[in-house]
Design a protein around this motif. Structure first.
Motif, PDB file in Angstrom:
ATOM      1  N   THR A  16       0.999  -1.374   0.179  1.00  0.00           N
ATOM      2  CA  THR A  16      -0.036   0.018  -0.029  1.00  0.00           C
ATOM      3  C   THR A  16       0.974   1.340   0.037  1.00  0.00           C
ATOM      4  O   THR A  16       0.313   2.068  -0.110  1.00  0.00           O
ATOM      5  CB  THR A  16      -1.041   0.073   1.312  1.00  0.00           C
ATOM      6  OG1 THR A  16       0.019   0.058   2.367  1.00  0.00           O
ATOM      7  CG2 THR A  16      -1.797  -0.846   1.361  1.00  0.00           C
ATOM      8  N   GLU A  18      -0.758  -5.673   2.081  1.00  0.00           N
ATOM      9  CA  GLU A  18      -2.217  -6.069   2.325  1.00  0.00           C
ATOM     10  C   GLU A  18      -2.999  -6.982   1.417  1.00  0.00           C
ATOM     11  O   GLU A  18      -2.179  -6.996   0.379  1.00  0.00           O
ATOM     12  CB  GLU A  18      -3.015  -4.787   2.225  1.00  0.00           C
ATOM     13  CG  GLU A  18      -4.259  -4.587   3.086  1.00  0.00           C
ATOM     14  CD  GLU A  18      -4.720  -3.175   3.118  1.00  0.00           C
ATOM     15  OE1 GLU A  18      -5.536  -2.763   2.197  1.00  0.00           O
ATOM     16  OE2 GLU A  18      -4.194  -2.082   3.917  1.00  0.00           O
ATOM     17  N   LYS A  19      -3.807  -7.813   2.045  1.00  0.00           N
ATOM     18  CA  LYS A  19      -4.079  -8.906   1.026  1.00  0.00           C
ATOM     19  C   LYS A  19      -5.380  -8.371   0.252  1.00  0.00           C
ATOM     20  O   LYS A  19      -6.187  -7.592   0.779  1.00  0.00           O
ATOM     21  CB  LYS A  19      -4.692  -9.896   2.223  1.00  0.00           C
ATOM     22  CG  LYS A  19      -4.744 -11.171   1.693  1.00  0.00           C
ATOM     23  CD  LYS A  19      -4.681 -12.218   2.750  1.00  0.00           C
ATOM     24  CE  LYS A  19      -5.749 -13.504   2.799  1.00  0.00           C
ATOM     25  NZ  LYS A  19      -5.702 -14.353   3.883  1.00  0.00           N
ATOM     26  N   SER A  20      -5.427  -9.047  -0.853  1.00  0.00           N
ATOM     27  CA  SER A  20      -6.598  -8.706  -1.635  1.00  0.00           C
ATOM     28  C   SER A  20      -7.045 -10.038  -2.551  1.00  0.00           C
ATOM     29  O   SER A  20      -6.245 -10.910  -2.325  1.00  0.00           O
ATOM     30  CB  SER A  20      -6.506  -7.582  -2.697  1.00  0.00           C
ATOM     31  OG  SER A  20      -7.468  -7.278  -3.535  1.00  0.00           O
TER      32      SER A  20
END
Lengths: 179, 324
Positions: B231, B236-238
Motif C-alpha cells: 500500500t 495488504e491482502k486482496s
C-alpha cells in the motif's frame, strides 16, 4: 554474410534454437543428446562467428549443420543393443533426407507452403501433433472428436505432404538397392 | 503393419510392437520407405515456428552465453539493437559469497548466477531444482549455482511467474525489494521492480506466505485467486478474478480498465523508455486492451490513439516519447 552472423548470433539463436531442437529430437531420440547436438551447432557458429562466410541462405546453412551433426552423432554413438536397431533406422532415414546446398528455395518456405496447402482442419490437427507435440488422444479430447478421426486427418496430411515434399524424401528405386 | 508406424511416431507403441515393426522393416522395403518418409516429413515440419519457441530459446541463450563467458573470462556485455536481438545484454555475473564463517570447517562457497531479460523480451528459465521461471521484460533473477539443503532462495527485481518444484524440506523463497514470498511448491506471479512503487504477488495454485523483512511470523498467507500488494506502508491482502495480467507469459500485455498513467508507467518499465505525458485530459480516462509485446511501445500508443485522440513524438536519441 560473415559480419551478419556475428552481429545477429543472438537473433539466430532465439529464432532457430527450438526448431533445431525439434528436428534433432526426431532422429537422436534422447532429449539430452538432441540438446547436445544443437549446442554443438551453436558452439560452431559462435567460434566461427568472425570468419563465417555463408554463401547460401542462413536457414539452409543451419539446416545442414544440424542435419550433419545429428548424422555424426548417430554414426558414432555406441549404443546399447536395444536401441541399436532403432537408431540405425533413424540414421538411414536421415541419410536419405535429401537436401543440398544448391537448393535455391529456402527450406522453410517450401515446408510452410506445403503445410498451407493442407485442408484447414487437417492442417490444424497436424500442427497440433507436430509443433505442440500432442498425442492423438490429447488432440481428440481437446477438439472433442474421436481418436480415429484424428488419425485419419494425420494420415491425409502425411499423404499430401509426401507429394509436396517429394524432392526431399527417399525414392523407392533408391531404396531397393539398399541392403 | 503400417498402423505400427503411426503408433511409433505418436508414442503409443509397445516394446513388443516396436520389435515387430523393426523386424518387418528389415525385409519389407516398402514398409521401410514408409517409415523413412514419415520420419523425414516429421523432421522437415519441425521447422515450422511455434508459440513458445522464442522465450524458451532466450533462456537457453542466456545459459549459452554464461558458459561461453566462464570459458573465455572475457567481458561479454554486448549491445545489440533490434527485434529479438536485444536479448544478449543479459550476461551473468558470478561472485563468491562465503556461507558459514567457521574458520575450522572448509567453507562451502556459493556462486550466484544472474539472468536479466532486456526490454521487450521475456525468457523461460529452468533452475537446478526443476523450478521453472518466466521472466518478464527488464527483469533480473539472481540465484545460487546450487541450492542450500534448508532453503532455496532467489532474488527478483522485476516481474516473474514461478512454477516451483515441490520440496517440503527446502522452502523456496523469492526475495524482492519490498517483500519476501515463501512457498513449498506452487504457481504464482510476482511484480516487484526495484524502485517502482508497485509490489504484487498473486497466487495461481497452492499456498504462499508473503512478508517483509526477515521474519515470517507475521506473514500474510494467501490462497489461489488471492494476492498481496504494497500500500506504500504495509502489505495488504486482496483478490483478483481476471487472470489477464498473467498473459505476459504468452507475450501479451493486458490492461483492464486502468488509468492512462498506469499504462504509461508499465510501458516505461517494460520497454526501458521515458514517456512524458503533457496531455492532462488523458488522465481522466481509463483504458482496457491487449497488446502484443513484440509489436513495441509505439504500436500500443497508436492503438490507444484510436480511443481518445492524442499525438506523440519519439526522440530516438534520448529514447523519450512525448505525448501531447
Amino acid at each position: 554474410m560473415g559480419k551478419d552472423i556475428q552481429n545477429s548470433f543472438d537473433r539466430i539463436y532465439v529464432m532457430y534454437y527450438s526448431r533445431m531442437l525439434r528436428f534433432a529430437k526426431e532422429y537422436v531420440v534422447f532429449e539430452e543428446d538432441a540438446e547436445n547436438v544443437v549446442q554443438d551447432v551453436f558452439l560452431l557458429l559462435w567460434e566461427k562467428r568472425e570468419v563465417l562466410d555463408i554463401r547460401i541462405s542462413l536457414v539452409s546453412y543451419l539446416f545442414s549443420l544440424v542435419k550433419n551433426r545429428s548424422l555424426d552423432y548417430l554414426r558414432h554413438k555406441v549404443v546399447a543393443e536395444e536401441y541399436k536397431q532403432e537408431l540405425s533406422f533413424k540414421l538411414m532415414s536421415l541419410e536419405q533426407l535429401n537436401y543440398t546446398f544448391s537448393s535455391e528455395e529456402e527450406i522453410e518456405k517450401v515446408i510452410a507452403n506445403a503445410i498451407d496447402k493442407l485442408p484447414e482442419r487437417c492442417r490444424e490437427i497436424f500442427l497440433k501433433s507436430r509443433i505442440e507435440g500432442m498425442k492423438y488422444r490429447e488432440i481428440a479430447e481437446e477438439l472433442n472428436i474421436s481418436a480415429n478421426t484424428v488419425e485419419n486427418h494425420i494420415a491425409i496430411a502425411l499423404k499430401k505432404l509426401r507429394v509436396e515434399l517429394k524432392d526431399y524424401l527417399p525414392l523407392l528405386l533408391f531404396l531397393v538397392s539398399v541392403k | 503393419m503400417h498402423e505400427l508406424i503411426t503408433k511409433y511416431f505418436y508414442g503409443e507403441i509397445t516394446a513388443k510392437e516396436k520389435k515387430q515393426l523393426f523386424a518387418a522393416m528389415e525385409t519389407d522395403a516398402e514398409l521401410k520407405k514408409e517409415f523413412f518418409s514419415v520420419q523425414n516429413i516429421r523432421a522437415l515440419t519441425s521447422w515450422m515456428p511455434a508459440e513458445e519457441d522464442e522465450p524458451r530459446a532466450v533462456g537457453k541463450l542466456l545459459e549459452f552465453k554464461h558458459s561461453r563467458k566462464k570459458e573465455s573470462h572475457a567481458i561479454l556485455y554486448r549491445h545489440i539493437v533490434g527485434y529479438a536481438a536485444a536479448v544478449c545484454i543479459a550476461v551473468v555475473s558470478t561472485w563468491l559469497v562465503t556461507n558459514r564463517p567457521e574458520p575450522a570447517v572448509e567453507q562451502p562457497v556459493i556462486a550466484y548466477e544472474e539472468f536479466s531479460t532486456p526490454s521487450g523480451q521475456r525468457a523461460l528459465l529452468k533452475l537446478h531444482d526443476g523450478t521453472t521461471v518466466w521472466l518478464n521484460a527488464r527483469s533480473t533473477l539472481r540465484y545460487p549455482n546450487h541450492f542450500d539443503k534448508k532453503e532455496r532462495r532467489v532474488e527478483l527485481d522485476g516481474e516473474a511467474f514461478f512454477e516451483v518444484k515441490r520440496n517440503e524440506e527446502a522452502p523456496f523463497i523469492v526475495s524482492t525489494e519490498k517483500a519476501n514470498i515463501k512457498v513449498l511448491g506452487t504457481k504464482f506471479n510476482v511484480f516487484a521492480y526495484k524502485g517502482d512503487e508497485e509490489f504484487n504477488a498473486s497466487l495461481v495454485e497452492g499456498s504462499v506466505k508473503v512478508y517483509s523483512g526477515d521474519n515470517d511470523a507475521e506473514a500474510l498467507q494467501i490462497a489461489p485467486h488471492e494476492c498481496v500488494f504494497w500500500t506504500g506502508e504495509k502489505l495488504e491482502k486482496s483478490y483478483y478474478d481476471n487472470t489477464d495480467f498473467l498473459l505476459w507469459k504468452e507475450g501479451i500485455y493486458a490492461f483492464d480498465d486502468v488509468p492512462f498513467s498506469e499504462i504509461i508507467r508499465k510501458l516505461e518499465l517494460y520497454y526501458d523508455i521515458t514517456i512524458i505525458q503533457k496531455n492532462r485530459k488523458l488522465d481522466q480516462y481509463r483504458f482496457s486492451g491487449k497488446f502484443r509485446q513484440r509489436d513495441g511501445v509505439e504500436s500500443v500508443l497508436q492503438t490507444l490513439q484510436k480511443v481518445y485522440y492524442f499525438s506523440f513524438v519519439k526522440d530516438e536519441e534520448t529514447n523519450c516519447i512525448t505525448i501531447r
